[in-house]
Design a protein around this motif. Structure first.
Motif, mmCIF file in Angstrom:
data_model
loop_
_atom_site.group_PDB
_atom_site.id
_atom_site.type_symbol
_atom_site.label_atom_id
_atom_site.label_comp_id
_atom_site.label_asym_id
_atom_site.label_seq_id
_atom_site.Cartn_x
_atom_site.Cartn_y
_atom_site.Cartn_z
ATOM 1 N N SER A 1 39.553 37.535 46.259
ATOM 2 C CA SER A 1 38.787 36.373 47.153
ATOM 3 C C SER A 1 38.246 37.422 48.400
ATOM 4 C CB SER A 1 39.738 35.379 47.206
ATOM 5 O OG SER A 1 40.766 35.929 48.056
ATOM 6 N N SER B 1 40.097 37.278 50.892
ATOM 7 C CA SER B 1 40.999 37.217 51.979
ATOM 8 C C SER B 1 42.278 38.238 52.406
ATOM 9 C CB SER B 1 41.619 35.719 51.809
ATOM 10 O OG SER B 1 42.434 35.775 50.679
ATOM 11 N N ASP B 2 42.809 37.829 53.562
ATOM 12 C CA ASP B 2 43.800 39.091 53.834
ATOM 13 C C ASP B 2 44.898 38.763 52.865
ATOM 14 O OD1 ASP B 2 42.457 40.067 56.070
ATOM 15 O OD2 ASP B 2 43.162 38.581 57.318
#
Length: 98
Positions: A79, A81-82
Motif C-alpha cells: 500500500s 504506507s509506513d
C-alpha cells in the motif's frame, strides 16, 4: 581447400607434436598439459591487494549496498504506507541475509 590444407599440416606435424599420443587401442589420446608457473609478482600483487583491501562481513556489505541504493524500500507494505515494525531497514537487511 582450407580444411584440406589444415588436415595436411596436422598430419605432417603429428610426429613432432608432444601434446597427444596413440593409446593402447590405437585411439588418439590428449596428454594432460602442465600448468604454467605463476610468476612471483602475482603473489606479491595478491598480498598487496589483500593488505590494502579491508575485510567486511556480509551484513556490512548488505548494509552499505542498502545505504547507497535504497533497495530496502521494496520490502515495505504494498500500500505504500509506513511499516508497522519498528526500525524496519535493519530487519529487512537481516531478512535478506537469512
Amino acid at each position: 581447400t582450407l580444411l584440406e590444407a589444415t588436415a595436411k599440416k596436422a598430419d605432417e606435424d603429428y610426429v613432432d607434436n608432444k601434446g597427444y599420443e596413440l593409446g593402447p587401442k590405437g585411439v588418439l589420446v590428449l596428454k594432460r598439459r602442465k600448468a604454467p608457473d605463476v610468476p612471483s609478482e602475482v603473489h606479491d600483487l595478491k598480498e598487496t591487494i589483500r593488505k590494502r583491501m579491508p575485510q567486511h562481513s556480509i551484513l556490512e556489505v548488505l548494509r552499505n549496498a542498502e545505504h547507497w541504493t535504497g533497495w530496502a524500500r521494496h520490502f515495505g507494505p504494498i500500500s505504500g504506507s509506513d511499516p508497522k515494525i519498528s526500525d524496519p531497514v535493519p530487519r529487512y537487511i537481516l531478512t535478506t541475509f537469512t
